[in-house]
Scaffold this motif. Structure first.
Motif, PDB file in Angstrom:
ATOM      1  N   ASN A 653       0.952  -1.197   0.121  1.00 59.19           N
ATOM      2  CA  ASN A 653       0.073   0.078  -0.029  1.00 59.19           C
ATOM      3  C   ASN A 653       0.938   1.213  -0.005  1.00 59.19           C
ATOM      4  O   ASN A 653       0.340   2.577  -0.040  1.00 59.19           O
ATOM      5  CB  ASN A 653      -1.100  -0.073   1.071  1.00 59.19           C
ATOM      6  CG  ASN A 653      -0.278  -0.291   2.575  1.00 59.19           C
ATOM      7  OD1 ASN A 653       0.876   0.067   2.506  1.00 59.19           O
ATOM      8  ND2 ASN A 653      -1.120  -0.684   3.558  1.00 59.19           N
ATOM      9  N   ASP A 654       1.965   1.261  -0.033  1.00 56.94           N
ATOM     10  CA  ASP A 654       3.106   2.262  -0.072  1.00 56.94           C
ATOM     11  C   ASP A 654       4.517   1.862  -0.725  1.00 56.94           C
ATOM     12  O   ASP A 654       5.236   1.525  -0.074  1.00 56.94           O
ATOM     13  CB  ASP A 654       3.239   2.887   1.367  1.00 56.94           C
ATOM     14  CG  ASP A 654       4.044   4.134   1.360  1.00 56.94           C
ATOM     15  OD1 ASP A 654       4.659   4.452   0.275  1.00 56.94           O
ATOM     16  OD2 ASP A 654       3.948   4.800   2.515  1.00 56.94           O
ATOM     17  N   THR A 655       4.688   2.029  -1.917  1.00 58.96           N
ATOM     18  CA  THR A 655       5.747   1.607  -2.655  1.00 58.96           C
ATOM     19  C   THR A 655       7.022   2.472  -2.184  1.00 58.96           C
ATOM     20  O   THR A 655       8.119   1.931  -2.097  1.00 58.96           O
ATOM     21  CB  THR A 655       5.385   1.747  -4.266  1.00 58.96           C
ATOM     22  OG1 THR A 655       5.175   3.145  -4.447  1.00 58.96           O
ATOM     23  CG2 THR A 655       4.458   0.757  -4.585  1.00 58.96           C
ATOM     24  N   THR A 656       6.706   3.851  -1.978  1.00 61.26           N
ATOM     25  CA  THR A 656       8.025   4.361  -1.253  1.00 61.26           C
ATOM     26  C   THR A 656       8.464   4.110   0.033  1.00 61.26           C
ATOM     27  O   THR A 656       9.691   4.096   0.221  1.00 61.26           O
ATOM     28  CB  THR A 656       7.515   6.306  -1.354  1.00 61.26           C
ATOM     29  OG1 THR A 656       6.778   6.637  -2.380  1.00 61.26           O
ATOM     30  CG2 THR A 656       8.643   7.130  -0.937  1.00 61.26           C
ATOM     31  N   ALA A 657       7.717   3.809   0.681  1.00 59.53           N
ATOM     32  CA  ALA A 657       7.981   3.301   2.104  1.00 59.53           C
ATOM     33  C   ALA A 657       8.661   1.866   1.906  1.00 59.53           C
ATOM     34  O   ALA A 657       9.569   1.542   2.597  1.00 59.53           O
ATOM     35  CB  ALA A 657       7.025   3.282   3.183  1.00 59.53           C
ATOM     36  N   PHE A 658       8.221   1.182   0.906  1.00 53.83           N
ATOM     37  CA  PHE A 658       8.657  -0.169   0.621  1.00 53.83           C
ATOM     38  C   PHE A 658      10.156  -0.053   0.061  1.00 53.83           C
ATOM     39  O   PHE A 658      10.843  -0.825   0.726  1.00 53.83           O
ATOM     40  CB  PHE A 658       7.823  -1.106  -0.250  1.00 53.83           C
ATOM     41  CG  PHE A 658       8.285  -2.368  -0.573  1.00 53.83           C
ATOM     42  CD1 PHE A 658       7.917  -3.479   0.236  1.00 53.83           C
ATOM     43  CD2 PHE A 658       8.790  -2.644  -1.602  1.00 53.83           C
ATOM     44  CE1 PHE A 658       8.293  -4.744  -0.114  1.00 53.83           C
ATOM     45  CE2 PHE A 658       9.592  -3.737  -1.969  1.00 53.83           C
ATOM     46  CZ  PHE A 658       9.305  -4.958  -0.906  1.00 53.83           C
ATOM     47  N   HIS A 659      10.338   0.531  -0.785  1.00 53.47           N
ATOM     48  CA  HIS A 659      11.789   0.493  -1.251  1.00 53.47           C
ATOM     49  C   HIS A 659      12.660   1.257  -0.350  1.00 53.47           C
ATOM     50  O   HIS A 659      13.727   0.957  -0.589  1.00 53.47           O
ATOM     51  CB  HIS A 659      11.431   1.533  -2.654  1.00 53.47           C
ATOM     52  CG  HIS A 659      10.900   0.787  -3.741  1.00 53.47           C
ATOM     53  ND1 HIS A 659      11.362  -0.543  -4.419  1.00 53.47           N
ATOM     54  CD2 HIS A 659       9.904   0.887  -4.679  1.00 53.47           C
ATOM     55  CE1 HIS A 659      10.937  -0.840  -5.420  1.00 53.47           C
ATOM     56  NE2 HIS A 659       9.747   0.081  -5.451  1.00 53.47           N
ATOM     57  N   LYS A 660      12.220   2.354   0.484  1.00 55.97           N
ATOM     58  CA  LYS A 660      12.999   2.801   1.303  1.00 55.97           C
ATOM     59  C   LYS A 660      13.614   1.672   2.440  1.00 55.97           C
ATOM     60  O   LYS A 660      14.830   1.684   2.885  1.00 55.97           O
ATOM     61  CB  LYS A 660      12.298   3.733   2.119  1.00 55.97           C
ATOM     62  CG  LYS A 660      13.195   4.635   3.113  1.00 55.97           C
ATOM     63  CD  LYS A 660      12.385   5.568   3.935  1.00 55.97           C
ATOM     64  CE  LYS A 660      13.028   6.437   4.972  1.00 55.97           C
ATOM     65  NZ  LYS A 660      12.194   7.411   5.630  1.00 55.97           N
ATOM     66  N   ASN A 661      12.770   0.890   2.722  1.00 50.53           N
ATOM     67  CA  ASN A 661      13.283  -0.219   3.722  1.00 50.53           C
ATOM     68  C   ASN A 661      13.651  -1.567   3.221  1.00 50.53           C
ATOM     69  O   ASN A 661      14.395  -2.511   3.766  1.00 50.53           O
ATOM     70  CB  ASN A 661      12.175  -0.720   4.601  1.00 50.53           C
ATOM     71  CG  ASN A 661      11.853   0.616   5.495  1.00 50.53           C
ATOM     72  OD1 ASN A 661      12.489   0.730   6.330  1.00 50.53           O
ATOM     73  ND2 ASN A 661      10.696   1.365   5.232  1.00 50.53           N
ATOM     74  N   TYR A 662      13.408  -1.843   1.781  1.00 52.94           N
ATOM     75  CA  TYR A 662      13.887  -3.050   1.119  1.00 52.94           C
ATOM     76  C   TYR A 662      14.472  -3.107  -0.161  1.00 52.94           C
ATOM     77  O   TYR A 662      14.077  -2.123  -0.831  1.00 52.94           O
ATOM     78  CB  TYR A 662      12.716  -4.080   0.925  1.00 52.94           C
ATOM     79  CG  TYR A 662      11.800  -4.186   2.232  1.00 52.94           C
ATOM     80  CD1 TYR A 662      12.002  -5.325   3.135  1.00 52.94           C
ATOM     81  CD2 TYR A 662      10.502  -3.619   2.526  1.00 52.94           C
ATOM     82  CE1 TYR A 662      11.343  -5.732   4.164  1.00 52.94           C
ATOM     83  CE2 TYR A 662       9.974  -3.818   3.600  1.00 52.94           C
ATOM     84  CZ  TYR A 662      10.148  -4.872   4.549  1.00 52.94           C
ATOM     85  OH  TYR A 662       9.632  -5.110   5.405  1.00 52.94           O
ATOM     86  N   ASN A 663      15.679  -3.558  -0.466  1.00 54.30           N
ATOM     87  CA  ASN A 663      16.243  -3.362  -1.544  1.00 54.30           C
ATOM     88  C   ASN A 663      15.991  -4.785  -2.383  1.00 54.30           C
ATOM     89  O   ASN A 663      16.745  -5.659  -2.302  1.00 54.30           O
ATOM     90  CB  ASN A 663      17.732  -3.530  -1.428  1.00 54.30           C
ATOM     91  CG  ASN A 663      18.459  -3.274  -2.895  1.00 54.30           C
ATOM     92  OD1 ASN A 663      17.998  -2.875  -3.681  1.00 54.30           O
ATOM     93  ND2 ASN A 663      19.868  -3.480  -2.538  1.00 54.30           N
ATOM     94  N   VAL A 664      14.797  -4.531  -3.360  1.00 52.73           N
ATOM     95  CA  VAL A 664      14.544  -5.787  -4.168  1.00 52.73           C
ATOM     96  C   VAL A 664      14.546  -5.194  -5.719  1.00 52.73           C
ATOM     97  O   VAL A 664      14.662  -4.355  -6.116  1.00 52.73           O
ATOM     98  CB  VAL A 664      13.089  -6.056  -3.894  1.00 52.73           C
ATOM     99  CG1 VAL A 664      13.280  -6.716  -2.255  1.00 52.73           C
ATOM    100  CG2 VAL A 664      12.276  -4.936  -4.222  1.00 52.73           C
TER     101      VAL A 664
END
Length: 742
Positions: A653-664
């Motif tokens: 539900n939040d791609t910005t926060a996801f990419h901030k915390n996970y490097n995939v």
């Protein structure tokens, strides 16, 4: 010469004696007077001398006249005066002088003889020859500057006798670049009525007979007449010429009629002095269809003024009412589109718009010339008159001619359009009001060419996808030939990946004649691969036919077009339609593989999925939802996005926060699938057809550790089997984009 005897003279007296004699010579004469007196005691004063010059008087006043003068030349040109020897004498201009009110010049100090009937020019400077080509005698002299509006001109001979003079005034109404010409050499030069501005197109006639002077021989053409004066297309036209003998003598001349360089007719004519006549040619213009250019000229060897021997004229056809019709009007454009008007040529011949006009009707009509030069609308063709060429940015293709014109602004609520031909004949007019079927941003289209232009039932706003049809058949009008794709579908209704699919197309004949020899083409717009084309022999008007294509296998999202190919079609806008064919998928071909439903405070919820097949899966139109308290369904993507075999992808539900915390390095989609409960909830993933491909309902028994995900143990095990899930043992608390840690 003569002697005189005197008896006596008293002392101190004087005596005067006058001699008269005639036998002196031409030129200088010397005289001697002598006293003979025997007793004279002082003889030094007994003799005296005298002399005089004798001249032959040749010219008298008005033998040479001021015949033409240029007091106000055009910029860059000099003043000049023309003299004319009206006598029968040869006159020497040596020491002649020209003066105005303030200065005087000597014309020449050398002998310069002017023969009877000859002209002589006194010119300010040589720039005179940049404009005039004269063969007469001339002299370039330091010219007295003539005032433009009023001054005197005085011509005097070598004896300072005035030979001619005049005074002109502002009331003579002079013009820059035009000379004053003497009308009659026999009439006094001081009379204003004997002078006139030149009629010559070159601004004067230096060294030639004056344009305002009646010549001995002068025949001219004053006008060409056409009958009828305002012919309609297809009329026969008669040509006449108005002739006049302006001269003092009889004129025997040849009259010649030409079209372009082609000789049409010539005839011999005699005209008495000062007579006029109208001559009608035997040649007739038969069935006038276009602009015709004619020349009439006079051949007359004795003519002293050839400037009026030539006349040109053209004649164009006018047009009948409704030869050209107003077919479409855009008076409520949006988004920067300009106003425009479409015309249609109903006739079987081309129409020349040269000299035509268009106007509105409210409140102060403004008439605008459409075009001055030749411009044709071909038979059965359209023309778009637009305020700006940017019209092409608002329509896919305008195949007709386009003219840009600053015609009057059209009112939105009510107004009108009037078109007139070059003879001011009204060709068509429309007066629309607010009660008509109009729509902002859409053009007003005519339904029938034949019905009244001002019948509101004959107009409707455009149904076209472009909100107007400039340069092509109107969307609201029935065409003679008009096939349309009325419906398109496919079967089976829910095709699975790899199934055979058939395209069903309903073709309707919306024209008012039978359609023959057309085909239906089926193709994929992404690959442009034509997988079938079916020929149809005929289709009656108002009838429909359902056509099914051959099959093709569906492995990916396909945008399939069904297109009619019909060479006679009058309306191409409805000749094709498309449908998106999406393969459906079986259960568990996409698996829910990892779920982060209780993340740390600064991290988002997310779900990891896995492509459990050996082929690509396009996520176009797929959905995902939670379960509790009520399912919140959301589209994953509306784009064509393929997931490769054995590839992971994330929904959060939040791609910005996801990419901030996970490097995939896997696809990540943002999706409002609802908030996942920590104690219990569920996840559903659907394909395009809302088939449930996988689902998970978890409880706290599956494992609930803050900041850690639950991971699937086996792709082959049941998704909802609690033994197939365990809390991630990855040191980071989860393994998005990588094989699960468990």
């Amino acid at each position: 010469i003569q002697s005189l005897l005197i008896d006596k003279i008293e002392s101190g007296d004087s005596f005067l004696y006058t001699f008269e004699f005639h036998n002196y010579g031409f030129g200088k004469n010397n005289l001697i007077a002598e006293i003979i007196f025997e007793n004279d005691e002082y003889i030094e004063n007994n003799i005296a001398f005298a002399g005089f010059a004798s001249v032959i008087i040749n010219e008298i006043r008005n033998d040479i006249i001021i015949n033409e003068f240029m007091p106000a030349p055009s910029s860059g040109l000099p003043e000049w005066i023309e003299l004319f020897n009206r006598s029968e004498k040869i006159i020497d201009l040596k020491n002649y002088k020209v003066a105005d009110e303030s200065s005087e010049i000597r014309v020449t100090i050398k002998s310069l003889f002017l023969n009877p009937g000859e002209y002589f020019l006194i010119i300010g400077d040589s720039s005179f020859f940049n404009k005039y080509n004269t063969k007469s005698k001339f002299v370039i002299a330091g010219f007295p500057s003539l005032n433009n509006t009023s001054d005197k001109i005085i011509l005097s001979d070598s004896l300072n006798r005035v030979i001619d003079s005049l005074q002109y005034f502002s009331t003579w109404n002079g013009e820059t670049g035009k000379s004053f010409e003497r009308i009659d050499s026999e009439i006094n030069s001081e009379l204003a009525v004997n002078w006139s501005l030149t009629k010559n197109k070159n601004g004067g006639t230096p060294g030639e007979i004056n344009s305002v002077t009646q010549k001995s021989f002068d025949a001219g053409i004053s006008q060409i007449y056409f009958n009828p004066q305002k012919p309609f297309y297809g009329d026969d036209v008669i040509i006449s010429a108005a002739l006049k003998n302006y001269g003092k003598e009889n004129a025997s001349l040849k009259l010649i009629l030409k079209e372009e360089n082609n000789l049409l007719e010539e005839t011999e004519i005699n005209i008495a002095p000062n007579d006029s006549l109208n001559y009608t040619f035997h040649f007739i213009i038969e069935k006038l269809e276009s602009t015709r250019n004619f020349t009439i000229n006079i051949e007359f060897d004795k003519d002293q003024d050839s400037t009026n021997n030539y006349f040109t004229a053209n004649i164009s056809p006018g047009y009948n009412y409704n030869a050209l019709i107003i077919n479409e009007i855009m008076f409520t454009p949006q988004n920067g589109e300009p106003e425009w008007i479409e015309f249609y040529n109903k006739e079987n011949y081309k129409i020349n718009l040269s000299g035509w006009s268009v106007s509105d009707i409210l409140t102060n009509p403004v008439k605008t010339k459409i075009i001055d030069s030749l411009f044709f609308i071909e038979p059965k063709s359209y023309l778009v008159l637009t305020k700006d060429s940017s019209i092409i940015n608002y329509h896919d293709s305008i195949t007709s001619k386009i003219l840009v014109s600053s015609f009057a602004n059209l009112n939105n609520s009510q107004d009108g359009v009037v078109i007139k031909d070059s003879y001011e004949n009204i060709i068509d007019s429309v007066h629309y009001t607010a009660s008509w079927k109009t729509k902002t941003g859409y053009s007003l289209e005519r339904i029938s060419f034949e019905e009244n232009s001002n019948d509101p039932e004959n107009w409707n706003y455009s149904f076209d996808i472009e909100q107007g049809t400039p340069g092509r058949p109107n969307s609201v009008s029935q065409k003679a030939n008009d096939l349309a794709v009325a419906e398109i579908s496919f079967s089976p209704a829910v095709p699975e990946y790899g199934n055979n699919v058939f395209i069903n197309t309903t073709v309707k004949n919306e024209g008012f004649v039978e359609a023959n020899n057309f085909s239906i083409k089926f193709y994929d717009s992404q690959s442009n691969n034509i997988f079938d084309e079916i020929n149809i022999a005929s289709l009656e008007k108002n009838n429909s036919i359902k056509i099914t294509s051959g099959n093709f296998k569906i492995f990916d999202v396909a945008n399939i077009f069904s297109e009619i190919k019909f060479s006679l079609d009058d309306n191409l806008s409805n000749n094709r339609d498309s449908i998106i064919v999406v393969p459906g998928f079986n259960k568990n071909e996409i698996l829910i593989n990892e779920v982060m439903f209780n993340p740390d405070a600064d991290k988002p919820e997310w779900i990891e999925f896995y492509n459990n097949t050996n082929h690509e899966i396009n996520l176009y139109g797929w959905r995902v939802s939670d379960i509790l308290p009520s399912p919140k369904e959301s589209i994953i993507t509306n784009e064509y996005y393929k997931i490769f075999p054995s590839q992971y992808f994330i929904i959060t539900n939040d791609t910005t926060a996801f990419h901030k915390n996970y490097n995939v390095d896997i696809p990540v989609f943002q999706c409002a699938f609802g908030t996942l409960g920590n104690s219990e909830d569920g996840i559903l993933v659907y394909d395009f057809y809302k088939n449930v491909i996988d689902s998970l309902f978890y409880t706290s028994r599956f494992g609930n550790v803050k900041g850690s995900s639950i991971e699937r143990l086996s792709f082959t095990g049941e998704t909802n089997e609690i033994s197939n899930w365990i809390v991630s043992i990855n040191s980071a608390g989860s393994s998005p984009g990588f094989p699960n840690s468990v």
